[in-house]
Design a protein around this motif. Structure first.
Motif, PDB file in Angstrom:
ATOM      1  N   SER A 100       0.837  -1.189   0.000  1.00 42.58           N
ATOM      2  CA  SER A 100       0.000   0.000   0.000  1.00 42.58           C
ATOM      3  C   SER A 100       0.880   1.250   0.000  1.00 42.58           C
ATOM      4  CB  SER A 100      -0.949  -0.053   1.205  1.00 42.58           C
ATOM      5  OG  SER A 100      -1.974   0.899   1.099  1.00 42.58           O
ATOM      6  N   ALA A 112      -0.044  -4.143  -3.753  1.00 42.64           N
ATOM      7  CA  ALA A 112      -1.216  -3.264  -3.693  1.00 42.64           C
ATOM      8  C   ALA A 112      -0.803  -1.798  -3.619  1.00 42.64           C
ATOM      9  CB  ALA A 112      -2.107  -3.636  -2.512  1.00 42.64           C
ATOM     10  N   ASP A 142      -9.344  -5.263  -5.645  1.00 39.97           N
ATOM     11  CA  ASP A 142      -8.828  -4.166  -4.819  1.00 39.97           C
ATOM     12  C   ASP A 142      -9.299  -2.837  -5.403  1.00 39.97           C
ATOM     13  OD1 ASP A 142      -7.489  -2.455  -3.170  1.00 39.97           O
ATOM     14  OD2 ASP A 142      -5.466  -3.138  -3.705  1.00 39.97           O
ATOM     15  N   SER A 168     -10.008   0.779  -4.693  1.00 40.12           N
ATOM     16  CA  SER A 168      -9.673   1.810  -3.699  1.00 40.12           C
ATOM     17  C   SER A 168     -10.411   3.110  -4.006  1.00 40.12           C
ATOM     18  CB  SER A 168      -8.158   2.030  -3.671  1.00 40.12           C
ATOM     19  OG  SER A 168      -7.490   0.837  -3.313  1.00 40.12           O
ATOM     20  N   PRO A 189      -9.810  -1.718  -9.735  1.00 37.99           N
ATOM     21  CA  PRO A 189      -8.611  -2.487  -9.385  1.00 37.99           C
ATOM     22  C   PRO A 189      -7.443  -2.301 -10.338  1.00 37.99           C
ATOM     23  CG  PRO A 189     -10.576  -3.825  -9.066  1.00 37.99           C
ATOM     24  CD  PRO A 189     -11.030  -2.573  -9.753  1.00 37.99           C
ATOM     25  N   GLU A 225      -8.490  -8.591  -2.288  1.00 37.85           N
ATOM     26  CA  GLU A 225      -8.742  -7.184  -2.037  1.00 37.85           C
ATOM     27  C   GLU A 225      -7.450  -6.535  -1.538  1.00 37.85           C
ATOM     28  OE1 GLU A 225     -12.290  -6.914   0.373  1.00 37.85           O
ATOM     29  OE2 GLU A 225     -13.364  -8.321  -0.929  1.00 37.85           O
ATOM     30  N   HIS A 226      -7.541  -5.396  -0.849  1.00 34.62           N
ATOM     31  CA  HIS A 226      -6.338  -4.629  -0.538  1.00 34.62           C
ATOM     32  C   HIS A 226      -5.417  -5.352   0.440  1.00 34.62           C
ATOM     33  CE1 HIS A 226      -4.085  -0.954  -0.976  1.00 34.62           C
ATOM     34  NE2 HIS A 226      -4.015  -0.779   0.338  1.00 34.62           N
TER      35      HIS A 226
END
Length: 302
Positions: A129, A166, A205, A207, A215, A238-239
């Motif tokens: 992230s 991610a 993912d 966001s 994604p 996902e994230h």
């Protein structure tokens, strides 16, 4: 084995740089992975105390994993709230990794049974992230300083390969509330990110707090960067990518221990080949990924 905290004094940093060092109990000429944590809602996982599911596996597979507590960690908020660069410390996060590399000898001597076992020429960076953004800068991506203007390069030539987990993508599609909170994200330029890297993106993912691009946004560090790059898309992820930030973590919306275990194996294989050219680990891991009836993801390269 894991040793924490190793405290590294850094002149000018508001607080000392604290790191966790995890390593296999045996072996020599060990490569290093510098791991940059993300943010997330938990108070303590965004620090040297997080990411045990990945770290434990990487260390068991022969890597020395070094995890700093960046100034963005909630564990430090009360100490650094008024420090220059607060609250996101985007430049300091990358500089932490260079400080660690400057002090590898000090770290080796501080950790029992580790002295003389690290190969200082074989260093990789990984980040999740916000940590993926940090890793991208160390691999050569550039930004414009939102306060002072001017291009900023934090390329770390001692880092030979990277893994972006991610990570955020392009900045010209930011239309969520975090786009205004992190204006430096709007200026990211992946065209200069020339160091070899594996980009990992979750198929689900999405966001929205940054963009409504979906994604695919997290694949931008692959799509917009020059080769050699590899993209691993994890089906259904996902994230949290299955839960890499911590065991039973509250923020993991897609808990999947099998996915985490597979991701740890794949990333370790990629870095092993990246740091030891000619090692067949990555080729074998790619073949194993597609050999079964229910693969966890797909890989493409350029």
């Amino acid at each position: 084995m894991s040793f924490s905290p190793v405290v590294l004094p850094v002149p000018g940093r508001p607080v000392d740089l604290q790191v966790r060092v995890s390593a296999p109990a045996t072996g020599t000429d060990l490569a290093v992975i510098l791991l940059s944590h993300g943010q997330g809602p938990s108070n303590n996982l965004s620090s040297l105390n997080g990411y045990a599911p990945l770290v434990n596996s990487w260390a068991a597979q022969g890597f020395v994993v070094i995890q700093p507590t960046h100034l963005t960690s909630r564990t430090l908020t009360h100490l650094v709230a008024d420090a220059p660069g607060a609250p996101f410390f985007w430049r300091s996060r990358s500089e932490d990794m260079s400080h660690i590399l400057d002090r590898l000898d000090m770290i080796e001597k501080a950790v029992p049974l580790l002295s003389g076992r690290i190969d200082h020429a074989k260093v990789a960076v990984a980040g999740h992230s916000f940590g993926g953004f940090t890793a991208g800068l160390l691999l050569g991506a550039q930004v414009t300083d939102p306060d002072e203007g001017g291009e900023v390069s934090l390329l770390e030539p001692r880092i030979k390969a990277g893994v972006l987990l991610a990570a955020p993508g392009r900045g010209d599609v930011l239309n969520g509330p975090m786009g205004d909170a992190l204006p430096v994200f709007r200026t990211i330029d992946f065209s200069t990110m020339t160091t070899p890297a594996l980009v990992v993106a979750g198929e689900k993912d999405d966001s929205r707090h940054f963009t409504d691009m979906g994604p695919d946004w997290h694949a931008d560090p692959y799509t917009l960067a020059p080769g050699p790059k590899t993209l691993l898309t994890l089906f259904g992820a996902e994230h949290g990518l299955g839960g890499i930030a911590g065991y039973d973590a509250a923020e993991t919306t897609d808990e999947n221990p099998e996915r985490v275990a597979a991701l740890a194996r794949l990333t370790a294989a990629y870095l092993r080949t990246g740091l030891h050219p000619g090692d067949p680990a990555w080729q074998a891991a790619r073949e194993a990924l597609t050999a079964g009836p229910d693969p966890i993801g797909r890989v493409e390269s350029k």
